[in-house]
Scaffold this motif. Structure first.
Motif, PDB file in Angstrom:
ATOM      1  N   LEU A 134       4.767   4.715   4.473  1.00  0.00           N
ATOM      2  CA  LEU A 134       5.558   4.095   5.133  1.00  0.00           C
ATOM      3  C   LEU A 134       6.664   6.065   4.708  1.00  0.00           C
ATOM      4  O   LEU A 134       7.432   6.046   2.894  1.00  0.00           O
ATOM      5  CB  LEU A 134       5.690   3.039   5.369  1.00  0.00           C
ATOM      6  CG  LEU A 134       5.309   2.491   5.752  1.00  0.00           C
ATOM      7  CD1 LEU A 134       6.463   0.837   6.278  1.00  0.00           C
ATOM      8  CD2 LEU A 134       4.750   2.715   7.488  1.00  0.00           C
ATOM      9  N   ASP A 135       7.873   5.875   5.123  1.00  0.00           N
ATOM     10  CA  ASP A 135       9.060   6.532   4.847  1.00  0.00           C
ATOM     11  C   ASP A 135       9.565   5.695   3.998  1.00  0.00           C
ATOM     12  O   ASP A 135      10.414   4.751   4.351  1.00  0.00           O
ATOM     13  CB  ASP A 135      10.145   6.893   5.855  1.00  0.00           C
ATOM     14  CG  ASP A 135       9.402   8.149   7.391  1.00  0.00           C
ATOM     15  OD1 ASP A 135       7.747   8.632   6.449  1.00  0.00           O
ATOM     16  OD2 ASP A 135       9.410   8.338   8.086  1.00  0.00           O
TER      17      ASP A 135
ATOM     18  N   ASN B 118      -4.541   6.207   0.968  1.00  0.00           N
ATOM     19  CA  ASN B 118      -3.822   5.166   1.679  1.00  0.00           C
ATOM     20  C   ASN B 118      -3.442   6.554   3.353  1.00  0.00           C
ATOM     21  O   ASN B 118      -3.387   5.876   3.751  1.00  0.00           O
ATOM     22  CB  ASN B 118      -2.993   5.007   1.177  1.00  0.00           C
ATOM     23  CG  ASN B 118      -3.016   3.441   0.683  1.00  0.00           C
ATOM     24  OD1 ASN B 118      -3.496   2.268   0.747  1.00  0.00           O
ATOM     25  ND2 ASN B 118      -2.192   3.539  -0.625  1.00  0.00           N
ATOM     26  N   SER B 119      -3.811   7.366   2.515  1.00  0.00           N
ATOM     27  CA  SER B 119      -3.846   8.327   3.741  1.00  0.00           C
ATOM     28  C   SER B 119      -4.654   7.975   4.933  1.00  0.00           C
ATOM     29  O   SER B 119      -4.218   8.874   5.882  1.00  0.00           O
ATOM     30  CB  SER B 119      -3.935   9.741   3.698  1.00  0.00           C
ATOM     31  OG  SER B 119      -5.262   9.979   2.883  1.00  0.00           O
ATOM     32  N   VAL B 120      -5.615   7.787   4.713  1.00  0.00           N
ATOM     33  CA  VAL B 120      -6.638   6.940   5.700  1.00  0.00           C
ATOM     34  C   VAL B 120      -5.669   5.970   6.751  1.00  0.00           C
ATOM     35  O   VAL B 120      -5.612   6.009   8.208  1.00  0.00           O
ATOM     36  CB  VAL B 120      -7.922   6.210   5.345  1.00  0.00           C
ATOM     37  CG1 VAL B 120      -8.173   7.767   4.420  1.00  0.00           C
ATOM     38  CG2 VAL B 120      -8.094   5.210   4.426  1.00  0.00           C
TER      39      VAL B 120
ATOM     40  N   ALA C 205       0.571  -0.963  -0.265  1.00  0.00           N
ATOM     41  CA  ALA C 205      -0.012   0.200   0.193  1.00  0.00           C
ATOM     42  C   ALA C 205       1.042   1.206   0.017  1.00  0.00           C
ATOM     43  O   ALA C 205       0.047   2.180  -0.801  1.00  0.00           O
ATOM     44  CB  ALA C 205      -1.115  -0.217   1.267  1.00  0.00           C
ATOM     45  N   SER C 206       1.705   0.824   0.791  1.00  0.00           N
ATOM     46  CA  SER C 206       3.036   2.875   0.409  1.00  0.00           C
ATOM     47  C   SER C 206       3.363   2.672  -0.983  1.00  0.00           C
ATOM     48  O   SER C 206       3.409   3.828  -1.065  1.00  0.00           O
ATOM     49  CB  SER C 206       3.945   2.257   2.113  1.00  0.00           C
ATOM     50  OG  SER C 206       3.466   2.222   2.701  1.00  0.00           O
ATOM     51  N   MET C 207       3.545   1.310  -1.190  1.00  0.00           N
ATOM     52  CA  MET C 207       3.956   1.741  -2.819  1.00  0.00           C
ATOM     53  C   MET C 207       3.030   1.887  -3.905  1.00  0.00           C
ATOM     54  O   MET C 207       3.399   2.819  -5.101  1.00  0.00           O
ATOM     55  CB  MET C 207       4.849   0.337  -3.072  1.00  0.00           C
ATOM     56  CG  MET C 207       5.718  -0.456  -2.505  1.00  0.00           C
ATOM     57  SD  MET C 207       6.123  -2.227  -3.283  1.00  0.00           S
ATOM     58  CE  MET C 207       5.694  -2.702  -5.101  1.00  0.00           C
ATOM     59  N   THR C 208       1.907   1.590  -3.118  1.00  0.00           N
ATOM     60  CA  THR C 208       0.245   2.240  -4.460  1.00  0.00           C
ATOM     61  C   THR C 208      -0.098   3.664  -4.061  1.00  0.00           C
ATOM     62  O   THR C 208      -0.031   4.450  -3.170  1.00  0.00           O
ATOM     63  CB  THR C 208      -0.490   2.084  -3.643  1.00  0.00           C
ATOM     64  OG1 THR C 208      -0.360   0.238  -4.098  1.00  0.00           O
ATOM     65  CG2 THR C 208      -1.725   1.975  -4.205  1.00  0.00           C
TER      66      THR C 208
END
Length: 451
Positions: free
Chosen positions: A171-172, A164-166, A156-159
């Motif tokens: 991730l950093d 995904n902000s919810v 999801a961080s890749m997406t």
């Protein structure tokens, strides 16, 4: 029970990726079975599924060869893992087959239960590789805005989607470049070639800013799928891959949607004429008949990861159902049907009719663009065609179109302001005509309501 099926669903099911106002207004469509490209609900109503389920049911919903492969393997050996030096014979054969049909001269395969998990696994492999090779800082992952790579915390961080902000993501260390959508992102007067050059320059600038020695990989879908079917602009991978090679950054092709025929070739990377360092596969891998994902490693990453694992005497990662024998048996049959059983040829034969149907609908004054590659396409709704101005979000235009299609017995997918189609490879020309006729009627009805 006295409650309706949709009430029972609503009482005890928590919906994912579902427009909740639609559920509140219309209820849940509860399905019981399917035949060919159609699905049937509890009331006996039939729908032509122009989504292939979720991009994956390329052989339709009742292909006898796939159900027979599953039944035979369930009877023979219904389940096992791939841990502790043990795996099923079907797992071994599938790994051989995947390397055989891949663009790699040799390599290795690791199995997961989904594309999300396969992307997540690939990132863990890259992070392990950095640590084992004395570069623990090599952890950053580059993707593109609107790209979709999954729903685990890492994938999801890749997406590159704002929803995904919810979850407090990304991730950093996850960097999202400009979406490669020429129609929407191209500047006034900028040619497609100049747009590609600008995207390549952006990649070079980001690498210089972040430091090449901190970047673990660049992940890209050949065609961005769940971001709205966004084909790569001309020459895109030929522009970015030399930059990545110069800096020693692996290129990972996320072929979860594109792989096994969706773009008209076996792999999307073949459609766009590049060889990545690894391929992420799922969906059509089993034609949707079993949950499975795979990380297919090319020779360089295979060798390096094997050395890293040898140093610590194991790769401490896996899933209970990794390399499940039933899933592998189904995947072997799916690959056979696609590559040798005529499914790929059927898809290729449908592509000209599919593209012509999209092009014809794009003449509507409220369709700003049709786009696609192979047997995946999208129509983007706009309030004003000349300025490419989208409809006000409060109108929920794409949801209204999709819901109206459902009323007409057609399932298609709203994505942003777009309607997405990805029909099964088994669809006939008559069924494709049915799909476009129902979609056209739905577009006319909704646009008459909102303009």
């Amino acid at each position: 029970m006295s409650q309706s099926w949709d009430a029972r669903a609503d009482a005890h099911s928590f919906y994912g990726f579902t427009d909740l106002p639609t559920i509140h207004d219309r209820g849940t469509v509860v399905l019981t079975h399917g035949h060919g490209p159609y699905v049937v609900d509890v009331n006996g109503r039939q729908y032509l599924d122009a989504n292939s389920g979720l991009w994956n049911m390329v052989a339709g919903f009742d292909h006898p060869a796939l159900t027979q492969a599953a039944q035979a393997q369930f009877a023979r050996f219904p389940g096992y893992h791939a841990f502790f030096g043990r795996m099923s014979d079907q797992t071994v054969m599938l790994s051989e087959k995947l390397i055989e049909v891949s663009p790699f001269e040799r390599g290795k395969v690791f199995y997961t239960n989904s594309g999300s998990e396969a992307n997540d696994t690939m990132v863990k492999m890259l992070w392990m590789l950095g640590i084992s090779e004395g570069a623990p800082q090599r952890k950053k992952i580059i993707t593109r805005k609107n790209g979709y790579h999954g729903v685990t915390v890492v994938s999801a961080s890749m997406t590159g989607k704002p929803y995904n902000s919810v979850f407090g993501l990304p991730l950093d260390g996850f960097i999202h470049l400009t979406c490669p959508h020429y129609w929407r992102e191209g500047q006034d007067g900028e040619t497609e070639a100049a747009f590609t050059t600008r995207l390549a320059a952006e990649l070079e600038d980001v690498i210089a800013r972040e430091g090449a020695d901190t970047i673990a990989a660049f992940f890209a879908e050949p065609v961005i799928g769940a971001g709205g079917v966004i084909p790569s602009p001309d020459g895109y991978f030929q522009a970015v891959q030399p930059i990545l090679k110069k800096h020693g950054i692996p290129l990972i092709a996320d072929e979860v949607i594109c792989g096994f025929g969706r773009t008209g070739s076996v792999w999307g990377c073949q459609t766009y004429d590049f060889i990545p360092d690894a391929i992420i596969s799922s969906k059509a891998l089993t034609a949707g008949y079993f949950p499975m994902g795979a990380v297919i490693l090319g020779p360089d990453l295979s060798d390096r990861l094997q050395h890293a694992a040898d140093m610590m005497e194991e790769f401490p990662h896996g899933f209970t159902a990794s390399g499940h024998p039933v899933g592998c048996a189904i995947a072997l049959k799916s690959i056979e049907l696609i590559l040798e059983g005529g499914l790929l040829e059927q898809a290729q034969a449908l592509i000209p009719r599919f593209e012509a149907g999209l092009e014809a609908l794009s003449h509507n004054s409220n369709i700003g663009e049709w786009r696609g590659k192979g047997l995946m396409g999208a129509l983007e709704a706009v309030a004003d065609k000349a300025s490419k101005t989208p409809f006000d979000g409060s109108l929920s235009v794409s949801e209204r179109i999709a819901n109206t299609c459902t009323d007409h017995g057609l399932i298609c997918r709203p994505l942003g302001q777009s309607i997405v189609l990805c029909p099964p490879f088994i669809m006939t020309t008559a069924q494709m005509d049915e799909m476009f006729e129902k979609l056209e009627a739905s577009l006319k009805k909704v646009f008459a309501e909102v303009t």
